[in-house]
Scaffold this motif. Sequence first.
Motif, PDB file in Angstrom:
ATOM      1  N   LEU A  34     -26.972  37.455  -6.320  1.00  0.00           N
ATOM      2  CA  LEU A  34     -27.191  38.608  -5.448  1.00  0.00           C
ATOM      3  C   LEU A  34     -26.064  39.619  -5.600  1.00  0.00           C
ATOM      4  O   LEU A  34     -24.906  39.248  -5.742  1.00  0.00           O
ATOM      5  CB  LEU A  34     -27.249  38.154  -3.984  1.00  0.00           C
ATOM      6  CG  LEU A  34     -28.293  37.116  -3.608  1.00  0.00           C
ATOM      7  CD1 LEU A  34     -28.168  36.760  -2.130  1.00  0.00           C
ATOM      8  CD2 LEU A  34     -29.688  37.603  -3.900  1.00  0.00           C
ATOM      9  N   TYR A  36     -24.496  43.010  -3.508  1.00  0.00           N
ATOM     10  CA  TYR A  36     -24.491  43.757  -2.258  1.00  0.00           C
ATOM     11  C   TYR A  36     -23.526  44.929  -2.378  1.00  0.00           C
ATOM     12  O   TYR A  36     -22.524  44.857  -3.086  1.00  0.00           O
ATOM     13  CB  TYR A  36     -24.014  42.879  -1.087  1.00  0.00           C
ATOM     14  CG  TYR A  36     -25.026  41.875  -0.586  1.00  0.00           C
ATOM     15  CD1 TYR A  36     -25.122  40.613  -1.177  1.00  0.00           C
ATOM     16  CD2 TYR A  36     -25.862  42.165   0.487  1.00  0.00           C
ATOM     17  CE1 TYR A  36     -26.030  39.686  -0.706  1.00  0.00           C
ATOM     18  CE2 TYR A  36     -26.774  41.234   0.968  1.00  0.00           C
ATOM     19  CZ  TYR A  36     -26.853  39.997   0.364  1.00  0.00           C
ATOM     20  OH  TYR A  36     -27.756  39.068   0.835  1.00  0.00           O
ATOM     21  N   LEU A  88     -20.136  43.524  -3.908  1.00  0.00           N
ATOM     22  CA  LEU A  88     -19.962  42.084  -3.815  1.00  0.00           C
ATOM     23  C   LEU A  88     -21.070  41.379  -4.586  1.00  0.00           C
ATOM     24  O   LEU A  88     -22.230  41.794  -4.530  1.00  0.00           O
ATOM     25  CB  LEU A  88     -20.036  41.632  -2.356  1.00  0.00           C
ATOM     26  CG  LEU A  88     -18.959  42.176  -1.412  1.00  0.00           C
ATOM     27  CD1 LEU A  88     -19.389  41.999   0.031  1.00  0.00           C
ATOM     28  CD2 LEU A  88     -17.639  41.474  -1.649  1.00  0.00           C
ATOM     29  N   GLY A  98     -24.679  28.615   2.743  1.00  0.00           N
ATOM     30  CA  GLY A  98     -24.505  30.051   2.671  1.00  0.00           C
ATOM     31  C   GLY A  98     -23.981  30.491   1.315  1.00  0.00           C
ATOM     32  O   GLY A  98     -23.756  29.692   0.417  1.00  0.00           O
ATOM     33  N   LEU A  99     -23.789  31.780   1.182  1.00  0.00           N
ATOM     34  CA  LEU A  99     -23.371  32.378  -0.065  1.00  0.00           C
ATOM     35  C   LEU A  99     -21.880  32.203  -0.306  1.00  0.00           C
ATOM     36  O   LEU A  99     -21.085  32.206   0.627  1.00  0.00           O
ATOM     37  CB  LEU A  99     -23.701  33.873  -0.053  1.00  0.00           C
ATOM     38  CG  LEU A  99     -25.178  34.214   0.162  1.00  0.00           C
ATOM     39  CD1 LEU A  99     -25.354  35.716   0.307  1.00  0.00           C
ATOM     40  CD2 LEU A  99     -26.012  33.684  -0.990  1.00  0.00           C
ATOM     41  N   PHE A 101     -19.104  34.276  -2.002  1.00  0.00           N
ATOM     42  CA  PHE A 101     -18.887  35.633  -2.493  1.00  0.00           C
ATOM     43  C   PHE A 101     -17.647  35.707  -3.368  1.00  0.00           C
ATOM     44  O   PHE A 101     -16.668  34.986  -3.162  1.00  0.00           O
ATOM     45  CB  PHE A 101     -18.689  36.593  -1.328  1.00  0.00           C
ATOM     46  CG  PHE A 101     -19.959  36.956  -0.614  1.00  0.00           C
ATOM     47  CD1 PHE A 101     -20.424  36.185   0.427  1.00  0.00           C
ATOM     48  CD2 PHE A 101     -20.676  38.076  -0.990  1.00  0.00           C
ATOM     49  CE1 PHE A 101     -21.596  36.517   1.087  1.00  0.00           C
ATOM     50  CE2 PHE A 101     -21.842  38.423  -0.333  1.00  0.00           C
ATOM     51  CZ  PHE A 101     -22.305  37.645   0.706  1.00  0.00           C
ATOM     52  N   GLY A 102     -17.690  36.639  -4.337  1.00  0.00           N
ATOM     53  CA  GLY A 102     -16.470  37.042  -5.003  1.00  0.00           C
ATOM     54  C   GLY A 102     -15.663  37.937  -4.077  1.00  0.00           C
ATOM     55  O   GLY A 102     -16.110  38.293  -2.987  1.00  0.00           O
ATOM     56  N   LYS A 103     -14.451  38.308  -4.530  1.00  0.00           N
ATOM     57  CA  LYS A 103     -13.599  39.159  -3.694  1.00  0.00           C
ATOM     58  C   LYS A 103     -14.114  40.590  -3.641  1.00  0.00           C
ATOM     59  O   LYS A 103     -13.707  41.365  -2.784  1.00  0.00           O
ATOM     60  CB  LYS A 103     -12.170  39.148  -4.224  1.00  0.00           C
ATOM     61  CG  LYS A 103     -11.465  37.819  -4.033  1.00  0.00           C
ATOM     62  CD  LYS A 103     -10.023  37.888  -4.501  1.00  0.00           C
ATOM     63  CE  LYS A 103      -9.340  36.554  -4.268  1.00  0.00           C
ATOM     64  NZ  LYS A 103      -7.930  36.569  -4.717  1.00  0.00           N
TER      65      LYS A 103
END
Lengths: 111, 112
Positions: A34, A36, A88, A98-99, A101-103
């Motif tokens: 994904l 965002y 993101l 849950g996901l 995330f990268g920074k």
Amino acid sequence: EDKVVQSPLSLVVHEGDTVTLNCSYEVTNFRSLLWYKQEKKAPTFLFMLTSSGIEKKSGRLSSILDKKELFSILNITATQTGDSAIYLCAPTVGGADGLTFGKGTHLIIQP
Amino acid sequence: NAGVTQTPKFRILKIGQSMTLQCAQDMNHNYMYWYRQDPGMGLKLIYYSVGAGITDKGEVPNGYNVSRSTTEDFPLRLELAAPSQTSVYFCASTKDLNQPQHFGDGTRLSIL
């Protein structure tokens, strides 16, 4: 341990430039990737990628996934000041967890 | 069409105080999530729920509790606020695991 690395962490370009944002991942039981966009508030959904090599497009934004090399790129052409945001990426996995995330990449478009 | 609604938007707490961050969604989503976001970092999962009555820990659950008594609501509780819990908190939901998560606008929490 799952790992998501985005690069660059920050990027400053001029309006009209084209940018490429990178996301590499190492997760178990990969399902999709994904992207965002986060401005001042909530992350807003851009793309969901599930298949390798198939480009998804939305206006000046496009994204592609490489499941063999475990990365994705997000391209923005003819950038505008409204594209300034944190971008993101997050792989989803098989369970309901849950996901991860990268920074994020902090993109600044200068007029 | 409200989507995911978080309240309050901002809050300042003193060390040791407790509070509940509210999250409600009107999309009949089964899956709900709480994340925190610290400056320069991505979002980290605190707790999640796959349906009413079911919750599970995420990556950073210490110092927090959740409940899910209805499909719509997923409150996050801080029992003894600590400065390390200063962050922006996001709630998210999704109908199923093949759909992207939808996020609320966040709660900015400062603990002094």
